[in-house]
Design a protein around this motif. Sequence first.
Motif, short mmCIF file in Angstrom:
data_model
loop_
_atom_site.label_atom_id
_atom_site.label_comp_id
_atom_site.label_asym_id
_atom_site.label_seq_id
_atom_site.Cartn_x
_atom_site.Cartn_y
_atom_site.Cartn_z
N GLN A 1 63.64 77.45 82.09
CA GLN A 1 62.27 77.19 81.67
C GLN A 1 61.61 78.49 81.22
O GLN A 1 61.80 79.55 81.85
N ALA A 2 60.87 78.42 80.14
CA ALA A 2 60.17 79.61 79.64
C ALA A 2 59.13 80.09 80.63
O ALA A 2 58.48 79.30 81.32
N GLU A 3 58.97 81.40 80.68
CA GLU A 3 57.96 82.06 81.50
C GLU A 3 57.08 82.89 80.58
O GLU A 3 57.45 83.18 79.44
N LEU A 4 55.93 83.29 81.08
CA LEU A 4 55.00 84.06 80.25
C LEU A 4 55.65 85.31 79.67
O LEU A 4 55.35 85.70 78.54
N LYS A 5 56.58 85.91 80.40
CA LYS A 5 57.25 87.12 79.91
C LYS A 5 58.12 86.84 78.68
O LYS A 5 58.52 87.78 78.00
N ASP A 6 58.41 85.57 78.37
CA ASP A 6 59.20 85.20 77.20
C ASP A 6 58.35 85.06 75.94
O ASP A 6 58.89 84.91 74.84
N GLY B 1 55.13 73.67 80.46
CA GLY B 1 56.00 73.82 81.62
C GLY B 1 57.47 73.70 81.26
O GLY B 1 57.97 74.41 80.38
N ALA B 2 58.18 72.77 81.90
CA ALA B 2 59.61 72.59 81.67
C ALA B 2 59.90 72.13 80.24
O ALA B 2 61.05 72.20 79.80
N GLY B 3 58.88 71.73 79.52
CA GLY B 3 59.05 71.30 78.13
C GLY B 3 59.29 72.44 77.16
O GLY B 3 59.39 72.22 75.95
N THR B 4 59.37 73.66 77.66
CA THR B 4 59.77 74.81 76.84
C THR B 4 60.90 75.52 77.56
O THR B 4 60.73 75.98 78.70
N GLN B 5 62.05 75.57 76.91
CA GLN B 5 63.25 76.19 77.47
C GLN B 5 63.68 77.35 76.59
O GLN B 5 63.51 77.30 75.37
N VAL B 6 64.23 78.39 77.21
CA VAL B 6 64.70 79.57 76.48
C VAL B 6 66.16 79.82 76.80
O VAL B 6 66.65 79.42 77.86
N THR C 1 61.04 73.55 72.40
CA THR C 1 59.83 73.08 73.08
C THR C 1 59.51 71.66 72.66
O THR C 1 59.82 71.25 71.52
N LEU C 2 58.93 70.92 73.57
CA LEU C 2 58.50 69.55 73.31
C LEU C 2 56.99 69.52 73.13
O LEU C 2 56.26 70.16 73.88
N GLY C 3 56.54 68.74 72.15
CA GLY C 3 55.11 68.55 71.95
C GLY C 3 54.83 67.10 71.61
O GLY C 3 55.75 66.32 71.33
N ALA C 4 53.58 66.75 71.60
CA ALA C 4 53.18 65.39 71.26
C ALA C 4 53.63 65.05 69.85
O ALA C 4 53.54 65.88 68.94
N PHE C 5 54.11 63.83 69.68
CA PHE C 5 54.45 63.37 68.33
C PHE C 5 53.19 62.98 67.59
O PHE C 5 52.92 63.44 66.49
N ARG C 6 52.40 62.11 68.18
CA ARG C 6 51.11 61.70 67.64
C ARG C 6 50.20 61.42 68.81
O ARG C 6 50.66 61.21 69.92
#
Length: 159
Positions: free
Chosen positions: A5-10, A47-52, A64-69
């Motif tokens: 999971q991405a962290e702020l340092k990423d 949160g977990a919706g962004t992976q590095v 990363t996952l985001g809203a479609f509509r």
Amino acid sequence: MIIRQAELKDAEAIAEVWNAEIREGVSTFNSVEKSLSDIQALIKARGAGTQVAYDGARFLGFVTLGAFRGGIGYRFVAEHTIYLTHEAKGRGVGRALMAEIYDVARDQGLRVLVAGISGENAAGIGFHTALGFQETGRMPDIAHKFDRWMTLVLMQKKL
């Protein structure tokens, strides 16, 4: 390779890869670069919706996952964004990131992932096709970047 999971340092590494594509590539129609605070807010919100992905200390890419509509009818659908460093392409990093985000998406109760890809991005279309995404729509001349009109290809995969 480590995927987590991405962290702020990423945020700085994510911004560097994403902004290079905004400046030089056709994978996004956006022409406004992401600020460090934009990326930090995204990491916090998703949160977990962004992976590095990393190889040791070397950043390889992110998804990363985001809203479609908007609207409750789309609550089981997400659009994803994936970008890799040039060095990471063709090494299985993209497939590994996508495998991880499928698990995250399922854990979040999602049923479908959508990819919005430039018609000029043959590699992106091929990548998603190889992962089982199906083309579900084309919107010719829908976006403008680099002084030309571009086509949006919509692809989706049922999880």
